[in-house]
Design a protein around this motif. Sequence first.
Motif, mmCIF file in Angstrom:
data_model
loop_
_atom_site.group_PDB
_atom_site.id
_atom_site.type_symbol
_atom_site.label_atom_id
_atom_site.label_comp_id
_atom_site.label_asym_id
_atom_site.label_seq_id
_atom_site.Cartn_x
_atom_site.Cartn_y
_atom_site.Cartn_z
ATOM 1 N N TYR A 1 5.739 0.713 3.903
ATOM 2 C CA TYR A 1 4.509 1.355 3.440
ATOM 3 C C TYR A 1 3.255 0.508 3.667
ATOM 4 O O TYR A 1 2.192 1.055 3.959
ATOM 5 N N ASN B 1 -1.024 -2.962 -0.409
ATOM 6 C CA ASN B 1 -0.777 -3.140 -1.840
ATOM 7 C C ASN B 1 -1.852 -4.114 -2.314
ATOM 8 O O ASN B 1 -1.805 -5.299 -1.976
ATOM 9 N N PHE C 1 -2.425 1.418 -4.501
ATOM 10 C CA PHE C 1 -1.884 1.703 -3.175
ATOM 11 C C PHE C 1 -3.093 2.076 -2.326
ATOM 12 O O PHE C 1 -3.585 3.196 -2.384
ATOM 13 N N GLU D 1 9.019 -2.279 0.832
ATOM 14 C CA GLU D 1 7.558 -2.267 0.867
ATOM 15 C C GLU D 1 6.995 -2.415 2.277
ATOM 16 O O GLU D 1 5.888 -1.945 2.561
ATOM 17 N N PRO E 1 12.967 4.776 2.069
ATOM 18 C CA PRO E 1 11.611 5.120 2.529
ATOM 19 C C PRO E 1 11.360 6.620 2.460
ATOM 20 O O PRO E 1 12.236 7.431 2.768
ATOM 21 N N TYR F 1 -2.137 0.883 5.334
ATOM 22 C CA TYR F 1 -2.123 0.902 3.873
ATOM 23 C C TYR F 1 -1.817 -0.511 3.368
ATOM 24 O O TYR F 1 -1.158 -1.305 4.049
ATOM 25 N N VAL G 1 7.575 2.556 -5.282
ATOM 26 C CA VAL G 1 8.469 2.946 -4.192
ATOM 27 C C VAL G 1 9.925 2.979 -4.669
ATOM 28 O O VAL G 1 10.329 2.185 -5.516
ATOM 29 N N TYR H 1 5.548 9.676 0.013
ATOM 30 C CA TYR H 1 4.953 8.704 -0.915
ATOM 31 C C TYR H 1 3.498 8.393 -0.556
ATOM 32 O O TYR H 1 2.713 8.021 -1.427
ATOM 33 N N PHE H 2 3.138 8.558 0.708
ATOM 34 C CA PHE H 2 1.777 8.212 1.128
ATOM 35 C C PHE H 2 0.720 9.082 0.447
ATOM 36 O O PHE H 2 -0.469 8.762 0.496
#
Length: 276
Positions: free
Chosen positions: A127, A97, A86, A124, A51, A95, A47, A55-56
């Motif tokens: 996400y 980590n 991810f 973070e 934001p 989602y 990341v 990125y997803f």
Amino acid sequence: MKLAALQLRATDDRTETIGRAADLIDAAADQGTRILLLPELFAVPFVQPEPDLDYFRYAEGLDGPSNRMAAERSKRHRMTVVSSIFEAGQVPGVYHNTACTYVDGELKSVYRKSHLPFSNGFPEKFYFQPGGTEPDVVQTGETGVGTIICYERHFPELSRVVALRGGSVLCVPVASASAPMREVFQLELRAHAVFNGLFVICANRVGTEGTKEYFGLSAVYGPDGDVLAQAADDRDDVAVAEVDLDLVDRSRRRRPFLRDRRPELYGRVTRMEPET
């Protein structure tokens, strides 16, 4: 036995990055590695400070390409591989980590990062949903392995849980690029090793990604805090250390911190509202 920290430069080409990681696992296996750690979200860029909804696109399931490679190499080399992805959860829009531990190709643990930063250029919480369980300890047949993820190294309670659950090896996949953090990076990891009588494996990224310069310092640490092996500071590499697992018991006898704990005095640590 031998422990290894794999250091990697990630690019937008997930397939190419996974291929380089696989080659490094093969190289570590050729040196006799039994437990290997990959960096945090090893196969994709990490990341950026702002934001980014795009990125997803990097999210993948537990059976996605990153873990498929880790599982295949774990089975091929009959070794333990700790992967990091991810993760796209089963609930749409959720989602994580996530770290996955494979022993001889079999998935033994799924640990989702429970402490998430929104500071120092790492948003973070935008996400990832935090995990809600303490770290597992996976018995590999040779030793017990537990994993905490990056930012969680700032929370000593988690590595102590790994030690109390019988772990002898602590894996810490990271994506660390913060200049202030570099000053204390190895100090923290050495402290985890000494306080808990553990071997610590830390695998970081390396190279430039957007505004971030990942500084590497992937390494294996002994229970006395010694740096047993360290990756090159400017490229993909794997740091392999031959270790004596008996050092864990010996260090815990010499520094009996686990024996001398006083949990009845530590209630303030876990209470949400501090008492006056």
